[in-house]
Design a protein around this motif. Structure first.
Motif, PDB file in Angstrom:
ATOM      1  N   SER A  35      72.433  31.721  25.245  1.00  0.00           N
ATOM      2  CA  SER A  35      72.890  32.215  26.540  1.00  0.00           C
ATOM      3  C   SER A  35      71.858  31.941  27.631  1.00  0.00           C
ATOM      4  O   SER A  35      70.680  32.312  27.499  1.00  0.00           O
ATOM      5  N   PRO A  36      72.279  31.336  28.749  1.00  0.00           N
ATOM      6  CA  PRO A  36      71.339  31.089  29.858  1.00  0.00           C
ATOM      7  C   PRO A  36      70.926  32.377  30.558  1.00  0.00           C
ATOM      8  O   PRO A  36      69.966  32.380  31.335  1.00  0.00           O
ATOM      9  N   TYR A  37      71.647  33.467  30.282  1.00  0.00           N
ATOM     10  CA  TYR A  37      71.302  34.745  30.906  1.00  0.00           C
ATOM     11  C   TYR A  37      70.249  35.500  30.111  1.00  0.00           C
ATOM     12  O   TYR A  37      69.700  36.496  30.590  1.00  0.00           O
ATOM     13  N   ILE A  38      69.945  35.003  28.926  1.00  0.00           N
ATOM     14  CA  ILE A  38      68.861  35.550  28.107  1.00  0.00           C
ATOM     15  C   ILE A  38      67.673  34.597  28.127  1.00  0.00           C
ATOM     16  O   ILE A  38      66.513  35.018  28.201  1.00  0.00           O
ATOM     17  N   ASN A  39      67.945  33.299  28.072  1.00  0.00           N
ATOM     18  CA  ASN A  39      66.910  32.266  28.060  1.00  0.00           C
ATOM     19  C   ASN A  39      66.735  31.692  29.470  1.00  0.00           C
ATOM     20  O   ASN A  39      67.553  30.895  29.932  1.00  0.00           O
ATOM     21  N   TYR A  40      65.695  32.109  30.153  1.00  0.00           N
ATOM     22  CA  TYR A  40      65.458  31.611  31.504  1.00  0.00           C
ATOM     23  C   TYR A  40      63.977  31.733  31.835  1.00  0.00           C
ATOM     24  O   TYR A  40      63.175  32.214  31.015  1.00  0.00           O
ATOM     25  N   ALA A  41      63.609  31.306  33.012  1.00  0.00           N
ATOM     26  CA  ALA A  41      62.202  31.320  33.429  1.00  0.00           C
ATOM     27  C   ALA A  41      62.050  32.016  34.769  1.00  0.00           C
ATOM     28  O   ALA A  41      63.041  32.258  35.482  1.00  0.00           O
ATOM     29  N   THR A  42      60.813  32.312  35.100  1.00  0.00           N
ATOM     30  CA  THR A  42      60.501  32.909  36.398  1.00  0.00           C
ATOM     31  C   THR A  42      59.091  32.489  36.788  1.00  0.00           C
ATOM     32  O   THR A  42      58.254  32.227  35.914  1.00  0.00           O
ATOM     33  N   PRO A  43      58.780  32.370  38.079  1.00  0.00           N
ATOM     34  CA  PRO A  43      57.433  31.971  38.481  1.00  0.00           C
ATOM     35  C   PRO A  43      56.490  33.164  38.590  1.00  0.00           C
ATOM     36  O   PRO A  43      56.933  34.311  38.781  1.00  0.00           O
ATOM     37  N   LEU A  44      55.206  32.896  38.495  1.00  0.00           N
ATOM     38  CA  LEU A  44      54.215  33.905  38.818  1.00  0.00           C
ATOM     39  C   LEU A  44      54.254  34.156  40.324  1.00  0.00           C
ATOM     40  O   LEU A  44      54.538  33.237  41.101  1.00  0.00           O
ATOM     41  N   PRO A  45      54.011  35.374  40.776  1.00  0.00           N
ATOM     42  CA  PRO A  45      53.955  35.607  42.221  1.00  0.00           C
ATOM     43  C   PRO A  45      52.968  34.649  42.889  1.00  0.00           C
ATOM     44  O   PRO A  45      51.861  34.430  42.401  1.00  0.00           O
ATOM     45  N   GLY A  46      53.405  34.041  43.992  1.00  0.00           N
ATOM     46  CA  GLY A  46      52.550  33.122  44.721  1.00  0.00           C
ATOM     47  C   GLY A  46      52.431  31.731  44.130  1.00  0.00           C
ATOM     48  O   GLY A  46      51.657  30.906  44.624  1.00  0.00           O
ATOM     49  N   ALA A  47      53.196  31.422  43.084  1.00  0.00           N
ATOM     50  CA  ALA A  47      53.107  30.103  42.431  1.00  0.00           C
ATOM     51  C   ALA A  47      53.425  28.983  43.417  1.00  0.00           C
ATOM     52  O   ALA A  47      54.305  29.119  44.279  1.00  0.00           O
ATOM     53  N   ARG A  48      52.706  27.860  43.259  1.00  0.00           N
ATOM     54  CA  ARG A  48      52.935  26.666  44.084  1.00  0.00           C
ATOM     55  C   ARG A  48      53.070  25.470  43.119  1.00  0.00           C
ATOM     56  O   ARG A  48      52.141  24.675  42.963  1.00  0.00           O
ATOM     57  N   PRO A  49      54.227  25.332  42.487  1.00  0.00           N
ATOM     58  CA  PRO A  49      54.381  24.312  41.450  1.00  0.00           C
ATOM     59  C   PRO A  49      54.390  22.895  41.992  1.00  0.00           C
ATOM     60  O   PRO A  49      54.945  22.618  43.058  1.00  0.00           O
ATOM     61  N   THR A  50      53.776  21.995  41.233  1.00  0.00           N
ATOM     62  CA  THR A  50      53.815  20.571  41.534  1.00  0.00           C
ATOM     63  C   THR A  50      55.030  19.960  40.844  1.00  0.00           C
ATOM     64  O   THR A  50      55.644  20.581  39.966  1.00  0.00           O
ATOM     65  N   PRO A  51      55.408  18.718  41.189  1.00  0.00           N
ATOM     66  CA  PRO A  51      56.502  18.048  40.464  1.00  0.00           C
ATOM     67  C   PRO A  51      56.243  17.987  38.962  1.00  0.00           C
ATOM     68  O   PRO A  51      57.178  18.143  38.161  1.00  0.00           O
TER      69      PRO A  51
END
Length: 260
Positions: A35-51
């Motif tokens: 289920s995509p509603y159980i398996n997902y991700a989230t960023p750390l506060p203030g994250a600045r991800p690169t490509p």
């Protein structure tokens, strides 16, 4: 509050059976379900991800045959949405969220009536104990959400884990012994807790069940030291139920996904 909610989202995903942390993201996986509603991700506060960070995150999902998907409070990490859009992610939904504190909570009765507010047998909010009761809650929530997810042994086990790990599950028993409606709340972290999955079976709507279980869980989390409880809602009817309990508008959460 956005940072608190986002920090909670990180800790809550770190409770998953499998956790991957990469490039400012935390992904939580449960091998028991796709289920995509159980398996997902989230960023750390203030994250600045690169490509490269985003590609690594996508690889963590694709390598498990899962849909790359994130849930987060965008104001707590403003650089994340543009980075995801650049990688092809699209917005699935934007959900407002409400927050309740001990100062705003409006106490209410834990008793409901099955035939309306002025009649029918009085039933109380209960805490499931047996496997049968946890399974009944899982089945009732499935019906409440129009079968968006099927009741399973894994769903029952997740509810039990929530209850036994410091969170809470509450339900109202129907006259026939089944579950009329219920809800669950994750264990508090960083001072707050997320109340989710509030659902009432169609035959029992309009009896105050959603409000009763929400109030009971909110109070239980405050008793355990939470400084706030937050939830998302669907529709103005639900919003009014929560506002009558002392929940107040606070911010938004963004859901994004990357289709194949």
């Amino acid at each position: 509050m956005d940072t608190d909610v986002q920090s909670f989202a990180v800790v809550n995903l770190q409770r998953r059976p499998v956790v991957v942390e990469t490039g400012g993201f935390v992904a939580g996986f449960d091998p028991a379900t796709s289920s995509p509603y159980i398996n997902y991700a989230t960023p750390l506060p203030g994250a600045r991800p690169t490509p490269d960070d985003v590609r690594a995150l996508v690889g963590a999902f694709r390598g498990r045959g899962l849909l790359p998907r994130l849930e987060f409070a965008p104001d707590a990490a403003p650089a994340v949405e543009p980075a995801l859009r650049a990688a092809g992610f699209t917005v699935e939904e934007v959900h407002p969220y409400l927050v309740c504190t001990p100062a705003t909570l409006i106490p209410r009765s834990s008793t409901v009536h099955t035939r309306g507010p002025n009649g029918g047998p009085a039933l109380r909010v209960e805490t499931p104990v047996s496997e049968e009761e946890f399974a009944a809650v899982d089945a009732a929530l499935s019906e409440s959400f129009d079968g968006a997810f099927a009741p399973t042994a894994h769903g029952t086990a997740r509810l039990r884990r929530t209850q036994e790990s410091g969170g809470g599950v509450r339900f109202v028993r129907a006259p026939d012994g089944s579950c009329a409606g219920g809800a669950s709340c994750s264990a508090p972290a960083v001072g707050t807790a997320e109340l989710a999955g509030v659902g009432t079976r169609p035959a029992f709507r309009g009896r105050g069940i959603a409000g009763a279980v929400t109030a009971a869980l909110t109070g239980a989390m405050f008793d355990r030291g939470a400084e706030s409880v937050w939830l998302e809602f669907s529709g103005e009817g639900s919003r009014r139920v929560y506002e009558r309990l002392g929940y107040r508008s606070q911010g938004t959460r963004l859901y994004m996904r990357l289709e194949a």
